[in-house]
Design a protein around this motif. Structure first.
Motif, mmCIF file in Angstrom:
data_model
loop_
_atom_site.group_PDB
_atom_site.id
_atom_site.type_symbol
_atom_site.label_atom_id
_atom_site.label_comp_id
_atom_site.label_asym_id
_atom_site.label_seq_id
_atom_site.Cartn_x
_atom_site.Cartn_y
_atom_site.Cartn_z
ATOM 1 N N SER A 64 0.824 -1.203 0.000
ATOM 2 C CA SER A 64 0.000 0.000 0.000
ATOM 3 C C SER A 64 0.865 1.263 0.000
ATOM 4 C CB SER A 64 -0.904 -0.006 1.238
ATOM 5 O OG SER A 64 -1.509 1.233 1.419
ATOM 6 N N SER A 65 0.502 2.211 -0.851
ATOM 7 C CA SER A 65 1.229 3.483 -0.861
ATOM 8 C C SER A 65 0.927 4.270 0.411
ATOM 9 C CB SER A 65 0.860 4.306 -2.089
ATOM 10 O OG SER A 65 -0.512 4.639 -2.065
ATOM 11 N N LYS A 66 -0.242 4.018 0.996
ATOM 12 C CA LYS A 66 -0.599 4.702 2.235
ATOM 13 C C LYS A 66 0.398 4.362 3.341
ATOM 14 C CE LYS A 66 -4.284 5.355 5.559
ATOM 15 N NZ LYS A 66 -5.586 4.953 6.038
ATOM 16 N N TYR A 67 0.834 3.114 3.390
ATOM 17 C CA TYR A 67 1.816 2.695 4.397
ATOM 18 C C TYR A 67 3.111 3.484 4.239
ATOM 19 C CZ TYR A 67 5.627 0.032 6.429
ATOM 20 O OH TYR A 67 6.750 -0.318 7.122
ATOM 21 N N TYR A 68 3.594 3.583 3.022
ATOM 22 C CA TYR A 68 4.859 4.280 2.792
ATOM 23 C C TYR A 68 4.726 5.790 3.028
ATOM 24 C CZ TYR A 68 6.653 -0.107 1.173
ATOM 25 O OH TYR A 68 7.053 -1.411 1.118
ATOM 26 N N ASN A 69 3.541 6.333 2.717
ATOM 27 C CA ASN A 69 3.311 7.743 3.038
ATOM 28 C C ASN A 69 3.370 7.966 4.547
ATOM 29 O OD1 ASN A 69 2.973 8.324 0.335
ATOM 30 N ND2 ASN A 69 0.739 8.360 0.437
#
Length: 160
Positions: A64-69
Motif C-alpha cells: 500500500s502506498s498509504k503505508y509508505y506515506n
C-alpha cells in the motif's frame, strides 16, 4: 546627567553585555554537546519504534502506498520531535536572556522596553503561522516525493 554618571552607566552596560556574551557562549557550547548526544538517543529510540511497528504489521500493508506515506511522515515527525525538544531548550535560554536585557533596559528607558516587547509579538504570531503552513505543505508533498524517488530509482538505479 553628568559626565561621570554617563561614563558609569556606559561601563555598567558594557560589563553586563560582556557577561551576557560569555554566558551565552558557555550555554551555546553546552547546548551543542548535549543536543548531539540527545539527538542520537532520540534517533535511535524512534528508529527502534518504527522498526517494531513495521515488523508487526500485516504483509498486505507493504503493498500500500498509504503505508509508505505514513512511514515517511513518521520519519519526518521523528526529526520534528528533536527540533521541538531543542526549540524548547532554546526558548528557555532566550527567556533568560530576554529577562536580563529587559532588566537592564528598564533601568534606563521603560518606553523603549515596552516598544521592544510590543513589536516582538507580531513576529512570534507570524512565525507560528508559517510553521503550521510548512508542516501542512510537507504532509501534502509526501506522495509526490515518494513518486519522484521511485521514478528516479527506476531510471538511474539510484535514490533521489
Amino acid at each position: 546627567m553628568t559626565y561621570s554618571q554617563s561614563k558609569e552607566q556606559f561601563i555598567e552596560l558594557l560589563f553586563c553585555s560582556t557577561l551576557l556574551t560569555i554566558f551565552n557562549g558557555i550555554l551555546s557550547k553546552l547546548n551543542s554537546y548535549v543536543s548531539l548526544i540527545h539527538n542520537e538517543k532520540i534517533t535511535y529510540h524512534i528508529s527502534l519504534l518504527k522498526y517494531e511497528k513495521s515488523v508487526n504489521i500485516d504483509m498486505e500493508y507493504y503493498d500500500s502506498s498509504k503505508y509508505y506515506n505514513e512511514y515517511m511522515n513518521a520519519s519526518r515527525n521523528s526529526a520534528s520531535i528533536q527540533a521541538v525538544t531543542w526549540n524548547l531548550v532554546n526558548l528557555i535560554g532566550c527567556i533568560v536572556k530576554l529577562i536580563g536585557i529587559l532588566i537592564i533596559f528598564t533601568r534606563y528607558s521603560v518606553l523603549f522596553t515596552l516598544v521592544m516587547i510590543i513589536t516582538s509579538i507580531p513576529c512570534g504570531i507570524i512565525e507560528i503561522h508559517h510553521k503550521k503552513v510548512m508542516l501542512n505543505l510537507q504532509k501534502e508533498l509526501i506522495p509526490y516525493e515518494r513518486k519522484l524517488g521511485y521514478s528516479g530509482s527506476l531510471f538511474s538505479n539510484k535514490q533521489i
